[in-house]
Scaffold this active site. Sequence first.
Site, short mmCIF file in Angstrom:
data_model
loop_
_atom_site.label_atom_id
_atom_site.label_comp_id
_atom_site.label_asym_id
_atom_site.label_seq_id
_atom_site.Cartn_x
_atom_site.Cartn_y
_atom_site.Cartn_z
N GLY A 72 0.81 -1.21 0.00
CA GLY A 72 0.00 0.00 0.00
C GLY A 72 0.85 1.26 0.00
O GLY A 72 0.49 2.27 -0.62
N ASN A 138 -7.94 3.86 8.77
CA ASN A 138 -7.35 2.68 9.42
C ASN A 138 -7.47 2.73 10.94
O ASN A 138 -7.48 1.70 11.60
CB ASN A 138 -5.89 2.51 9.02
CG ASN A 138 -5.07 3.76 9.19
OD1 ASN A 138 -5.47 4.84 8.79
ND2 ASN A 138 -3.92 3.63 9.82
N GLN A 166 -7.96 -0.12 3.49
CA GLN A 166 -8.75 -0.71 4.58
C GLN A 166 -10.17 -1.07 4.14
O GLN A 166 -11.00 -1.40 4.99
CB GLN A 166 -8.81 0.26 5.77
CG GLN A 166 -7.46 0.48 6.45
CD GLN A 166 -6.93 -0.74 7.20
OE1 GLN A 166 -7.65 -1.73 7.40
NE2 GLN A 166 -5.68 -0.70 7.60
N SER A 186 -3.69 -3.09 -0.50
CA SER A 186 -2.57 -3.78 0.14
C SER A 186 -3.03 -5.18 0.50
O SER A 186 -4.07 -5.35 1.14
CB SER A 186 -2.16 -3.01 1.39
OG SER A 186 -1.23 -3.77 2.13
N ALA A 187 -2.22 -6.18 0.11
CA ALA A 187 -2.66 -7.58 0.26
C ALA A 187 -2.82 -7.99 1.72
O ALA A 187 -3.75 -8.73 2.07
CB ALA A 187 -1.67 -8.51 -0.43
N HIS A 188 -1.93 -7.51 2.61
CA HIS A 188 -1.96 -8.06 3.98
C HIS A 188 -3.12 -7.52 4.81
O HIS A 188 -3.34 -7.99 5.93
CB HIS A 188 -0.62 -7.88 4.70
CG HIS A 188 -0.26 -6.49 5.10
ND1 HIS A 188 -0.07 -6.13 6.41
CD2 HIS A 188 0.00 -5.37 4.38
CE1 HIS A 188 0.29 -4.85 6.46
NE2 HIS A 188 0.33 -4.37 5.24
N THR A 224 10.95 -7.62 -11.48
CA THR A 224 10.35 -8.96 -11.55
C THR A 224 9.26 -9.08 -10.50
O THR A 224 9.45 -8.70 -9.35
CB THR A 224 11.44 -10.04 -11.34
OG1 THR A 224 12.44 -9.85 -12.34
CG2 THR A 224 10.85 -11.44 -11.45
N CYS A 312 2.97 4.05 16.56
CA CYS A 312 4.17 3.73 17.32
C CYS A 312 5.18 2.99 16.46
O CYS A 312 5.87 2.12 16.92
CB CYS A 312 3.86 3.02 18.62
SG CYS A 312 3.75 1.27 18.54
N1 PLP Z 1 -2.95 2.96 3.75
C1 PLP Z 1 -3.62 2.58 4.83
C2 PLP Z 1 -4.98 3.14 5.09
C3 PLP Z 1 -3.08 1.66 5.72
O1 PLP Z 1 -3.77 1.27 6.79
C4 PLP Z 1 -1.78 1.13 5.44
C5 PLP Z 1 -1.14 0.20 6.39
O2 PLP Z 1 -1.26 0.34 7.59
C6 PLP Z 1 -1.13 1.54 4.28
C7 PLP Z 1 -1.73 2.46 3.46
C8 PLP Z 1 0.22 1.01 3.92
O3 PLP Z 1 0.12 -0.30 3.40
P1 PLP Z 1 1.38 -1.29 3.44
O4 PLP Z 1 1.52 -1.78 4.83
O5 PLP Z 1 0.99 -2.39 2.48
O6 PLP Z 1 2.55 -0.54 2.94
#
Ligand code: PLP
Length: 367
Positions: A72, A138, A166, A186-188, A224, A312
């Site tokens: 992200g 978030n 989110q 963002s995948a995670h 890649t 933090c």
């Molecule tokens: N944008 C938002 C709203 C997020 O909550 C986060 C991660 O906390 C990010 C961007 C960043 O994503 P990444 O952890 O994949 O770099």
Amino acid sequence: MRAERHYLDCNATAPLRPEARRAMLDAAERGGNPSSVHAEGRAARAILDTARRQVAALAGLPPSSVHFTSGGTEANNWALSQTDRQVLAAVVSHDSVLAVAGVGTLETESNGLVDPETLKTRLKTSNVGMLSVMAANNETGVIQPLEDIAEICRAHGVLLHVDAVQAPGKLDLAPIAAQADVLSLSAHKLGGPAGCGALLVRPGLDPVPLIRGGGQEARRRAGTENLIGIAGFGAAAGAVAVQGSAEVARILALRDALEAQLRAFCPETQVFGADVQRAANTTCIRMPGVPAETQVMALDLAGVAVSAGSACSSGKVTPSHVLIAMGCGEEVAGEAIRISLGWATTDADVTACAAAWQALWDRKKAA
Ligand code: PLP
């Protein structure tokens, strides 16, 4: 025996979905480079194409809209590089937006929302080329009025970037993507692996590359491809699409039940953003008089993982810029924790969280 854990920090990283794990193991075993022309390369290309279709389908966009990134943060940095004019970002944005050089901030109201009239005034009086807002915050889960914002941007010839990191699994992504010129994922955050994400680009826009080199991702993002990560991302996106609104409703019911319990234990508590629309899974809640770090540690000892409503990273706890922007003093902001549910959250997790929170509040009252 390992003590039972209750993971309620899904906005930080959601647990890996079994579908993602399987797809990643499969991609790892196959190997190959999607740019190679031999059979192994073609098999890798097929994995990449499948994942691209899965992510695109979740957003209701064509597969060619999807450009895989390292997460992200990269998607946000890349999105904001698409204008020579100024980028304006809602002050409650993620640091991966606010830390980009030259970004100006747009204040929000005390409920965390961008005010359309304030936005109009700013766009009239400054040389803005792009506005960046989040679909859902978030920290608080607060959902921006995207349709109104997008209409104003179009009327002023301003590109709209939506940080939708989110959103998946909590909000329907397609109507959000329909409003955006560029959109970050963002995948995670949706049950895929960390270190993988995407920038989705409205058909007709040709994004200027941020990372240059090889011809990957239609010559728009060199390097890649992280095939294993992308395979997991695609499978997780597919799982989100299959679960659909029924799963969102399940999570919302759990979140609302949790909030109701915490409010009953402690009527003087405060839930930030509670009077506007919020993502189904997020509660940003204050325990008066108890620092967030104390709450996080007490809950952790009771087996419950949540996070402080304050940033933090690098170990330094600072009051949340989101809550400060919503008009909280530093002390109030420093007493807020974020509880974020996800696809793996059960009744037992919520019950354990409520019990641990109540026990701490009882200790505080008795002190
Ligand atoms: N944008 C938002 C709203 C997020 O909550 C986060 C991660 O906390 C990010 C961007 C960043 O994503 P990444 O952890 O994949 O770099």
